[in-house]
Scaffold this motif. Structure first.
Motif, PDB file in Angstrom:
ATOM      1  N   SER A 205      44.456  31.285 -13.777  1.00 21.07           N
ATOM      2  CA  SER A 205      44.702  30.698 -15.096  1.00 21.07           C
ATOM      3  C   SER A 205      44.514  29.188 -15.031  1.00 21.07           C
ATOM      4  O   SER A 205      45.246  28.496 -14.322  1.00 21.07           O
ATOM      5  N   LEU A 206      43.531  28.700 -15.761  1.00 19.32           N
ATOM      6  CA  LEU A 206      43.335  27.252 -15.840  1.00 19.32           C
ATOM      7  C   LEU A 206      44.542  26.574 -16.483  1.00 19.32           C
ATOM      8  O   LEU A 206      44.937  25.474 -16.093  1.00 19.32           O
ATOM      9  N   GLU A 207      45.121  27.243 -17.476  1.00 19.40           N
ATOM     10  CA  GLU A 207      46.285  26.674 -18.152  1.00 19.40           C
ATOM     11  C   GLU A 207      47.433  26.486 -17.169  1.00 19.40           C
ATOM     12  O   GLU A 207      48.080  25.436 -17.131  1.00 19.40           O
ATOM     13  N   ARG A 208      47.692  27.500 -16.363  1.00 13.44           N
ATOM     14  CA  ARG A 208      48.777  27.390 -15.393  1.00 13.44           C
ATOM     15  C   ARG A 208      48.448  26.367 -14.304  1.00 13.44           C
ATOM     16  O   ARG A 208      49.342  25.669 -13.816  1.00 13.44           O
ATOM     17  N   PHE A 209      47.211  26.268 -13.922  1.00 14.56           N
ATOM     18  CA  PHE A 209      46.841  25.330 -12.862  1.00 14.56           C
ATOM     19  C   PHE A 209      47.056  23.885 -13.302  1.00 14.56           C
ATOM     20  O   PHE A 209      47.598  23.074 -12.554  1.00 14.56           O
ATOM     21  N   PHE A 210      46.651  23.547 -14.512  1.00  9.92           N
ATOM     22  CA  PHE A 210      46.751  22.158 -14.967  1.00  9.92           C
ATOM     23  C   PHE A 210      48.074  21.856 -15.675  1.00  9.92           C
ATOM     24  O   PHE A 210      48.467  20.697 -15.767  1.00  9.92           O
ATOM     25  N   ARG A 211      48.746  22.899 -16.162  1.00 14.31           N
ATOM     26  CA  ARG A 211      49.997  22.683 -16.896  1.00 14.31           C
ATOM     27  C   ARG A 211      51.155  23.415 -16.234  1.00 14.31           C
ATOM     28  O   ARG A 211      52.052  23.930 -16.900  1.00 14.31           O
ATOM     29  N   TRP A 212      51.147  23.426 -14.908  1.00  9.76           N
ATOM     30  CA  TRP A 212      52.104  24.211 -14.130  1.00  9.76           C
ATOM     31  C   TRP A 212      53.555  23.839 -14.427  1.00  9.76           C
ATOM     32  O   TRP A 212      54.462  24.650 -14.238  1.00  9.76           O
ATOM     33  N   ARG A 213      53.792  22.622 -14.898  1.00  9.28           N
ATOM     34  CA  ARG A 213      55.171  22.204 -15.180  1.00  9.28           C
ATOM     35  C   ARG A 213      55.840  23.047 -16.257  1.00  9.28           C
ATOM     36  O   ARG A 213      57.048  22.984 -16.432  1.00  9.28           O
ATOM     37  N   CYS A 214      55.053  23.829 -16.995  1.00 15.55           N
ATOM     38  CA  CYS A 214      55.603  24.617 -18.106  1.00 15.55           C
ATOM     39  C   CYS A 214      56.196  25.955 -17.666  1.00 15.55           C
ATOM     40  O   CYS A 214      56.779  26.661 -18.506  1.00 15.55           O
ATOM     41  N   TRP A 215      56.065  26.327 -16.380  1.00 13.79           N
ATOM     42  CA  TRP A 215      56.537  27.632 -15.923  1.00 13.79           C
ATOM     43  C   TRP A 215      57.434  27.500 -14.691  1.00 13.79           C
ATOM     44  O   TRP A 215      57.127  26.741 -13.764  1.00 13.79           O
ATOM     45  N   TRP A 216      58.508  28.264 -14.684  1.00 16.08           N
ATOM     46  CA  TRP A 216      59.429  28.247 -13.547  1.00 16.08           C
ATOM     47  C   TRP A 216      58.747  28.689 -12.248  1.00 16.08           C
ATOM     48  O   TRP A 216      59.225  28.369 -11.166  1.00 16.08           O
ATOM     49  N   ASP A 217      57.632  29.407 -12.349  1.00 11.63           N
ATOM     50  CA  ASP A 217      56.923  29.873 -11.161  1.00 11.63           C
ATOM     51  C   ASP A 217      56.469  28.723 -10.259  1.00 11.63           C
ATOM     52  O   ASP A 217      56.238  28.925  -9.066  1.00 11.63           O
ATOM     53  N   TYR A 218      56.322  27.540 -10.842  1.00 13.04           N
ATOM     54  CA  TYR A 218      55.840  26.390 -10.073  1.00 13.04           C
ATOM     55  C   TYR A 218      56.687  25.137 -10.318  1.00 13.04           C
ATOM     56  O   TYR A 218      56.620  24.184  -9.560  1.00 13.04           O
ATOM     57  N   SER A 219      57.456  25.154 -11.391  1.00 12.46           N
ATOM     58  CA  SER A 219      58.091  23.945 -11.904  1.00 12.46           C
ATOM     59  C   SER A 219      59.581  23.902 -11.623  1.00 12.46           C
ATOM     60  O   SER A 219      60.200  24.920 -11.303  1.00 12.46           O
ATOM     61  N   THR A 220      60.153  22.720 -11.758  1.00  9.58           N
ATOM     62  CA  THR A 220      61.606  22.565 -11.758  1.00  9.58           C
ATOM     63  C   THR A 220      62.087  22.166 -13.154  1.00  9.58           C
ATOM     64  O   THR A 220      63.239  21.795 -13.340  1.00  9.58           O
ATOM     65  N   GLY A 221      61.165  22.223 -14.143  1.00 10.25           N
ATOM     66  CA  GLY A 221      61.528  21.980 -15.526  1.00 10.25           C
ATOM     67  C   GLY A 221      61.998  20.562 -15.797  1.00 10.25           C
ATOM     68  O   GLY A 221      61.740  19.632 -15.028  1.00 10.25           O
ATOM     69  N   LEU A 222      62.686  20.389 -16.913  1.00  9.52           N
ATOM     70  CA  LEU A 222      63.207  19.072 -17.261  1.00  9.52           C
ATOM     71  C   LEU A 222      64.166  18.548 -16.206  1.00  9.52           C
ATOM     72  O   LEU A 222      64.216  17.347 -15.934  1.00  9.52           O
ATOM     73  N   SER A 223      64.933  19.444 -15.583  1.00  9.89           N
ATOM     74  CA  SER A 223      65.915  19.005 -14.578  1.00  9.89           C
ATOM     75  C   SER A 223      65.239  18.285 -13.422  1.00  9.89           C
ATOM     76  O   SER A 223      65.640  17.186 -13.027  1.00  9.89           O
ATOM     77  N   GLY A 224      64.202  18.920 -12.852  1.00 11.67           N
ATOM     78  CA  GLY A 224      63.548  18.327 -11.695  1.00 11.67           C
ATOM     79  C   GLY A 224      62.561  17.241 -12.049  1.00 11.67           C
ATOM     80  O   GLY A 224      62.394  16.271 -11.310  1.00 11.67           O
ATOM     81  N   ASP A 225      61.915  17.367 -13.208  1.00  3.34           N
ATOM     82  CA  ASP A 225      60.842  16.432 -13.540  1.00  3.34           C
ATOM     83  C   ASP A 225      61.364  15.126 -14.132  1.00  3.34           C
ATOM     84  O   ASP A 225      60.884  14.057 -13.779  1.00  3.34           O
ATOM     85  N   LEU A 226      62.329  15.195 -15.056  1.00  4.72           N
ATOM     86  CA  LEU A 226      62.751  13.992 -15.769  1.00  4.72           C
ATOM     87  C   LEU A 226      64.232  13.671 -15.597  1.00  4.72           C
ATOM     88  O   LEU A 226      64.609  12.503 -15.527  1.00  4.72           O
ATOM     89  N   LEU A 227      65.077  14.681 -15.542  1.00  7.67           N
ATOM     90  CA  LEU A 227      66.496  14.410 -15.290  1.00  7.67           C
ATOM     91  C   LEU A 227      66.678  13.677 -13.959  1.00  7.67           C
ATOM     92  O   LEU A 227      67.555  12.811 -13.843  1.00  7.67           O
ATOM     93  N   THR A 228      65.866  14.011 -12.966  1.00 11.38           N
ATOM     94  CA  THR A 228      66.032  13.376 -11.650  1.00 11.38           C
ATOM     95  C   THR A 228      65.825  11.865 -11.709  1.00 11.38           C
ATOM     96  O   THR A 228      66.471  11.118 -10.981  1.00 11.38           O
ATOM     97  N   HIS A 229      64.911  11.394 -12.582  1.00 13.56           N
ATOM     98  CA  HIS A 229      64.751   9.945 -12.767  1.00 13.56           C
ATOM     99  C   HIS A 229      66.068   9.336 -13.249  1.00 13.56           C
ATOM    100  O   HIS A 229      66.515   8.296 -12.743  1.00 13.56           O
ATOM    101  N   GLU A 230      66.652   9.976 -14.251  1.00 13.14           N
ATOM    102  CA  GLU A 230      67.877   9.448 -14.843  1.00 13.14           C
ATOM    103  C   GLU A 230      69.042   9.522 -13.857  1.00 13.14           C
ATOM    104  O   GLU A 230      69.826   8.574 -13.719  1.00 13.14           O
TER     105      GLU A 230
END
Length: 523
Positions: free
Chosen positions: A301-326
């Protein structure tokens, strides 16, 4: 007459500046500080050259290479065009004036051929030239990161892979004897958080730095000193969050026009059979298997490859991506550590595009031993600016690319100064503006980072790329045998905190931290 509006604006600007100066003059007897950060130390011309391997040359990987001083000729050409079109755009000048970190890019690895070839071009662009410039020797491209880690001409690696590879690649790199700069978040799952910490601590000769460039922000050091001096009084509430409002800010990244199943190693992106089983076992044991997307490991899936942050299969979601900055910003300022509990709510409320990670998230972290709550609130469908607020009994501090302290009308610490009219409650009493102006902010993502001071920092009045400063600190530690500001202990706190928030959201219950046993437990 035509000049009146301009002169009026200038006069107003001078008036506001004088207001701030007067308030700060009144505040000077209270807000006295040591020098904000250590003076900038240039790298000696005879410092040993560190040979670096780059793993991942997507959006963040390219930014990290630019911070190291390497960019594709096309990128440099674009900076030149921007500078010619807008004299206030200083990105080209800033990049060219960025100090040489005395590193050599000897190896690159990306599983998308186009990105891999771009990484080669960037690594060879040792003079920071455009398309017609003179370039140096090309780094070797590896098709598998483990082959790169085995290369004898690699001293250290910069890892900018998708989240689901962070912990595994970092562990493999340390075991291969390489220094590691790992992009945040530190880990994808809870079990690998403990494993990575153990491996890093078992190899103290190797320098591990987690990619939280906010550790280099001058205003945060000033904020830390304000807390340390007790100038806010007893702090009981922290409010912070994320507001972004465009597809890019919600991880709907463009799909590369040249990408196909023939030039992307999908199998390596997903992971080998053993690693997939480990992930599935973890999700099963945590009761989270229902959050694994449909056919995540089988269908290209090209969508999953380039937009992997949208799925728990590859992502840590808002918690890992942006909450961690805060969280890391607040941990830096207040030394918070791991919370005693976490509760979360939210959902996919706006981007109905098949994603499984939420686009709205609220997480409450309790610090019972400090009588303190930290609230994180996020939406990817509204860009209204909300500052970070640290609320004390006597004053509230807003922290971002500037710093503002407002005294509370009910303050006991400042009651005499309120009575004498020295302090006007409800108005900013102390403002710290390091002088930054961020040019060419074009997306909600950049706006978010700019407002939080995550693009630039100032040292002795000079503006620096914070990612450059963070990488430089890592390289300085490698050369001098020291430990960096965001090492494995800070990374462990970040990872466990983020995982608590994620687990609380996924399981719909409060998660607790058992400090003695060092484990997350369910409520």
């Amino acid at each position: 007459m035509a000049s009146v509006p301009v002169l009026g604006a200038m006069a107003y600007g001078v008036y506001k500046k004088k207001q701030i100066e007067n308030k700060n003059r009144n505040a000077s007897e209270i807000f006295r500080f040591k020098s904000d950060v250590a003076p900038y130390a240039s790298i000696p011309s005879d410092a040993p050259v560190i040979k670096i391997g780059i793993v991942g040359f997507g959006i963040r990987g390219a930014q990290l290479m630019q911070a190291l001083g390497f960019a594709t000729p096309g990128y440099v050409e674009d900076l030149i065009k921007q500078a010619k079109a807008d004299s206030d755009n200083t990105r080209y000048r800033d990049f060219m004036e960025q100090e040489d970190l005395r590193v050599e890019i000897t190896a690159v690895c990306d599983i998308f051929d186009v990105y891999g070839n771009d990484a080669i071009k960037a690594g060879a662009n040792i003079h920071r030239e455009g398309v017609n410039g003179k370039h140096g020797p090309e780094p070797k491209r590896y098709l598998n990161y483990k082959e790169l880690l085995s290369a004898p001409d690699v001293d250290a690696v910069v890892i900018a892979s998708p989240d689901h590879w962070h912990g595994t690649m970092a562990m493999d790199a340390i075991m291969a004897g390489k220094h590691v700069y790992l992009e945040k978040p530190m880990t994808w799952t809870v079990p690998e958080t403990y494993k990575l910490r153990s491996i890093v601590k078992s190899n103290p000769q190797l320098v591990f730095q987690l990619g939280h460039q906010n550790r280099q922000i001058e205003a945060y050091e000033r904020a830390r000193q304000i807390i340390e001096k007790g100038l806010l009084g007893k702090v009981s509430l922290i409010e912070t969050g994320t507001n972004r409002n465009d597809p890019n800010g919600a991880w709907v990244y463009p799909i590369h026009e040249q990408a196909t199943s023939k030039n992307i190693d999908w199998k390596q992106f997903e992971g080998d059979t053993g690693r997939i089983k480990e992930y599935m076992d973890y999700m099963t044991s945590a009761g989270l298997l229902k959050y694994v997307g449909p056919e995540p490991r089988e269908k290209f899936s090209l969508e999953r490859f380039f937009r992997w942050r949208c799925w728990w299969d590859y992502s840590t979601g808002l918690s890992g991506d942006l909450l961690t900055h805060e969280y890391d910003a607040m941990n830096q300022i207040l030394n918070l550590g791991i919370p005693s509990s976490a509760s979360s709510s939210g959902g996919v409320y706006f981007f109905k595009d098949g994603r499984t990670v939420p686009d709205v998230l609220q997480t409450v972290f309790e610090y019972k031993d400090r009588d303190l709550t930290m609230l994180y609130s996020a939406t990817l469908a509204n860009q209204f600016n909300r500052s970070r607020k640290i609320m004390g009994h006597d004053a509230t501090m807003e922290v971002g690319n500037t710093l503002t302290v407002t005294v509370d009308p009910r303050s006991e610490q400042y009651s005499d100064k309120i009575d004498k009219g020295i302090i006007k409650p409800g108005e900013p009493f102390y403002s710290y503006i390091p002088g930054q102006s961020v040019d060419a902010v074009s997306t909600a993502t950049e706006k978010y980072f700019a407002e939080r001071g995550l693009l630039f920092s100032f040292i002795s009045g000079k503006r620096y790329n914070t990612t450059f400063l963070h990488l430089k600190e890592w390289l300085d530690c490698i050369r001098n045998g020291k430990q960096p500001s965001c090492g494995i202990d800070q990374g462990f706190e970040e990872a466990i905190t983020a995982h608590m928030g994620t687990r609380a959201y996924l399981e719909g219950r409060t998660m607790y931290w058992n400090k003695e046993k060092e484990e997350i437990t369910r409520g």
